[in-house]
Design an enzyme around this catalytic site. Structure first.
Site, PDB file in Angstrom:
ATOM      1  N   GLU A   8      -3.351  -3.156  -5.856  1.00 24.17           N
ATOM      2  CA  GLU A   8      -2.177  -2.422  -6.333  1.00 24.17           C
ATOM      3  C   GLU A   8      -2.535  -1.292  -7.296  1.00 24.17           C
ATOM      4  O   GLU A   8      -1.885  -0.266  -7.314  1.00 24.17           O
ATOM      5  CB  GLU A   8      -1.192  -3.380  -7.013  1.00 24.17           C
ATOM      6  N   ASP A 107       0.019  -7.421  -6.147  1.00 20.08           N
ATOM      7  CA  ASP A 107       0.673  -8.462  -6.939  1.00 20.08           C
ATOM      8  C   ASP A 107       1.483  -9.387  -6.038  1.00 20.08           C
ATOM      9  O   ASP A 107       2.098  -8.952  -5.056  1.00 20.08           O
ATOM     10  CB  ASP A 107       1.601  -7.844  -7.990  1.00 20.08           C
ATOM     11  N   TYR A 322      -0.453 -13.496 -14.682  1.00 20.87           N
ATOM     12  CA  TYR A 322       0.541 -12.543 -14.174  1.00 20.87           C
ATOM     13  C   TYR A 322       1.857 -12.675 -14.952  1.00 20.87           C
ATOM     14  O   TYR A 322       2.395 -13.784 -15.068  1.00 20.87           O
ATOM     15  CB  TYR A 322       0.779 -12.803 -12.687  1.00 20.87           C
TER      16      TYR A 322
END
Length: 838
Positions: A8, A107, A322
């Site tokens: 990403e 992600d 995350y």
């Protein structure tokens, strides 16, 4: 066989490449990517930069044309300011030509799935790829996700695609309708609202109107101030204990007077009853994103948007898990958690806690909220370098919260003492911590420590004074940046990833002002009242909540995205048809609210004459504060000509005039006010007067330096201003910026500046020209020169070899030998060489 791993962001690509082997860094057009050999195969690891593709209208419509639904995905580089995105698309296109196996490593959420699929589909021309899923960027988890891949979840892709399209339909069409309505009233104003933005603003307006309509009710409170004798031998006098009447609020003044007449002048209070109870307070569960945003705001005043951005940086650096998660549960994998705790052992700050958790095999507490994709936010490693202050603070908050979840309960003792003062009952409350427990680690939660002196039934306490206070009920509190996140969650408006953006848009559009709490402007109130009056469905929560349910069903493969999108178009068209019929009435009402808001945003406080002190701006962009009673009142105050000015609604404690907030600092509007002079500068001024230094010569011209007052205090400035703008502080240190050269872009001076990450070189013509350069360290130029020499030597050597190989072509050799001397000749040489080869 060659594989392509799509990430990403660039720094995530580096983390993944490092985890898989010993990568070779490569680049194309300054865009980095990595080549790594692992398990007998070669892999390219390249990245997007967030969304590489965005929604645009296929055929641009005229202003005022709505509704429009003819949209499609296109490279984000087509949007002004995002041209750089094309470089990343080009790299993926190039690498995909050599690849025969694809991995998506973006992600693990709806947005990540959509970003990865778009890069795969549009840039690489593929639809099938292996899916790497991970919650932290540790080497072990990256390798595990690489070895245990999944497939792309097209339910997530379709849900993401639908959300973007539906939000575009609502945002663009309703915003255009609002602006067209204002245009019909012969005015212009950039307006916006959206599927979630409208309902979010609506309940903020409800709260604001509730506050405005609030009518205070008087009540009376009776207190007894008792002498605090806690048995200590301290010479310092203890603060008095405040006992309150058992009737907290007297709503009848006569009843309050009767009770007060019984205690007025009394000198003793007798202890009638003592009740103590102990309470265990469990540790808080680890952070989900919403709770982190609330705690970060409470602890550091960070906005939800800022917290989310900092947490993302910590994740990408490999220090935290995350952040966009709804879970309040740490990973169940005991081996994984033990590895994390063993890393924390290296930290001086957290090592002792991690050590005890491991030794005693302690288990963490869990919250109710869960997330199928990611665990709660937790540290995964100890920072290996000094972090910026904001990152260090947030990392500390996250680490301590996670560690405290393993710890034992805190214990508190609460005391309630009933007193008798001449027949009237009073109560005295106390609280103290008897066992710190988890609070030793997670100290951000504040406990009130109000320890009472030792006493027993029948103890007589001395009364220092009694008082009857007249008070009024207060309006409900406004939402803060912390409480609004919780309210959005409760109402199921937006997602964990979008709520921070919604709040930022509301403040940017002037609908809401954030000054400790969220107050809604006249414009914000006007927009909601107008929409409620003419098309209430736009701001109703039921519509957006229904759409959220349908988007979830798309994600779970229970409904087709085409069905939801078609239904949305029909519904929105009906709403906008009704809106267009009342366009002029809506426009007139909005213009009235715009004018009202603009007026209120310019008022900074009251003038001594009774008028309003307002910020006045001229066409030449000069600004100052003047009185609304001009010309009868000609009072004015100068303002800094650049930079944002906020109105904190405070008055100066020294002179009573309004305060402005400039560059994050509260300043009295009156530059002559002594509050504007620091204590250090006051001493320097006194020294200058005592030593009779008088006026100094200006080092730049024939002027003299005189004492002047400015935005941040006093300084010496040249008497020939504005011809000469030389200034220095009272210590004699020049404020002149060091000129180091000319800007290659616009020709203005290049000067040394100080920024967030230290000194750098920038153009003096900022913000018109944004050219910047790094300051070279000592010896760096020599290194560069050596490097260039080395390069030149290599080129020369290569040229000789080439000449030897092509000796048969004398003409070509001669032209090649003169390549450095003339660029035009070099071009001809290239053409001639090509021709010969043909």
């Amino acid at each position: 066989m060659t594989g392509l791993i799509i990430c990403e962001k660039p720094n995530v690509a580096k983390k993944i490449a490092d985890a898989l082997g010993k990568p070779k860094k490569k680049s194309q057009n300054k865009v980095p990517y990595y080549e790594v050999d692992t398990q007998g195969k070669t892999y390219y690891v390249a990245s997007a930069v967030g969304h590489l593709y965005t929604l645009i209208e296929k055929n641009k419509t005229k202003f005022g044309d709505y509704p429009t639904y003819d949209i499609d995905w296109a490279p984000a580089s087509t949007v002004e300011g995002k041209e750089y995105v094309q470089k990343y698309i080009n790299v993926l296109k190039k690498l995909s030509k050599d690849a025969n196996e694809y991995y998506v490593a973006t992600d693990w959420d709806i947005e990540g799935e959509l970003i990865g699929y778009h890069a795969l589909h549009y840039a690489c021309g593929q639809d099938i790829a292996k899916r790497m899923r991970f919650s932290s960027l540790t080497k072990k988890e990256i390798v595990k996700s690489f070895e245990n891949t999944d497939s792309i979840d097209f339910g997530l892709v379709d849900a993401g695609d639908s959300r973007h399209k539906i939000d575009w339909f609502f945002g663009i069409n309703i915003s255009r309708a609002l602006m067209q309505a204002i245009s019909s009233a012969k005015r212009w104003k950039t307006m916006s609202t959206g599927r979630v933005q409208g309902p979010a603003l609506a309940f903020l307006v409800e709260k604001e109107l509730e506050i405005q309509k609030f009518i205070p009710v008087p009540y009376w409170v009776i207190n007894a101030n008792l002498k605090n004798n806690n048995g200590n031998n301290n010479t310092e006098e203890e603060a008095p204990l405040i006992a309150t009447h058992e009737i907290d609020k007297f709503w009848d003044e006569e009843e309050a007077n009767n009770a007060y007449s019984n205690v007025e002048g009394q000198k003793e209070a007798i202890v009638e009853e003592i009740k103590k109870n102990k309470k265990k307070i469990k540790p808080y569960p680890p952070f989900d994103l919403g709770t982190l945003q609330r705690e970060s705001h409470n602890a550091f005043r960070y906005s939800p948007k800022r917290t989310q951005e900092i947490a993302q940086k910590l994740y990408e650096k490999g220090y935290c898990s995350y952040p966009r998660t709804s879970s309040q549960k740490l990973p169940k994998d005991a081996e994984y958690m033990n590895e994390v705790l063993n890393k924390l052992l290296k930290s001086k700050e957290y090592g002792k806690y991690a050590s005890e958790i491991l030794e005693k095999n302690l288990k963490p507490i869990e919250g109710k909220k869960d997330d199928p994709a990611h665990p709660a936010i937790h540290p995964v490693d100890v920072p290996k370098e000094a972090l910026p202050d904001d990152e260090q603070k947030l990392y500390n908050l996250i680490a301590r919260r996670a560690l405290a979840a393993f710890w034992d309960d805190a214990e508190r003792e609460y005391s309630k003492v009933t007193l008798n003062i001449n027949g009237e009952k009073f109560k005295l409350s106390g609280s103290r911590t008897t066992h710190e427990g988890w609070h030793e680690i997670y100290y951000f939660t504040k406990f009130d420590e109000n320890e009472l002196p030792e006493m027993k039934k029948g103890t007589i306490l001395s009364i220092e004074s009694t008082e009857k206070l007249s008070k009024e009920t207060k309006p409900p509190k406004r939402y803060t940046m912390a409480s609004i996140i919780k309210e959005l969650e409760t109402r199921q408006l937006g997602t964990k990833a979008t709520r921070a953006d919604i709040l930022e848009k509301l403040t940017k559009r002037g609908y809401v002002i954030e000054d400790g709490s969220l107050s809604v402007t006249e414009l914000g109130i006007g927009v909601i009242e107008t929409l409620k009056k003419y098309c209430p469905e736009i701001v109703e929560e039921t519509l957006t909540r229904d759409l959220e349910d349908k988007l979830e069903k798309i994600q779970d493969h229970k409904i087709k995205k085409e069905q939801v999108i078609d239904e949305t178009k029909v519904k929105l068209s009906q709403i906008l048809d009704e809106f267009r019929k009342k366009e002029k009435e809506i426009g007139a009402e909005l213009v009235e609210k715009i004018d009202s808001t603009n007026r209120s945003l310019q008022i900074i406080g009251k003038c001594n004459c009774g008028g309003d002190l307002i910020i006045i701006k001229y066409k030449g962009k000069s600004r100052f504060v003047g009185c609304s009673n001009y010309p009868n009142c000609e009072i004015t105050y100068p303002l800094p000509q650049k930079g944002a000015i906020k109105i904190p609604n405070k008055v100066c404690e020294v002179c009573g005039l309004p305060i402005i907030n400039y560059m994050g600092k509260d300043l009295c509007v009156n530059i002559e006010c002594s509050s504007r002079i620091s204590e250090e500068d006051k001493k320097l001024l006194e020294k200058i007067e005592n030593e009779k230094e008088g006026e100094k010569k200006c080092p730049k011209c024939d002027g003299v330096l005189t004492i002047k007052r400015g935005a941040f205090g006093v300084f010496r400035g040249c008497s020939n201003y504005p011809t000469c703008k030389y200034t220095e502080n009272l210590k004699g240190e020049s404020n002149e910026k060091e000129i180091v050269g000319k800007c290659p872009k616009c020709g203005s001076d290049l000067v040394k500046r100080k920024g967030r990450f230290g000194e750098f070189i920038g153009c003096s013509n900022y913000p018109k020209c944004r050219h910047t350069e790094k300051i070279k360290k000592e010896g760096e130029e020599d290194k560069v020169e050596k490097k260039e020499t080395k390069k030149a030597t290599t080129k020369k050597s290569t040229a000789k070899k080439t000449t030897a190989k092509k000796a048969t072509t004398k003409k070509t050799t001669k032209k090649t030998a003169t390549k450095k001397a003339d660029s035009k000749t070099a071009t001809k040489t290239k053409k001639a060489t090509t021709k010969k080869k043909e």
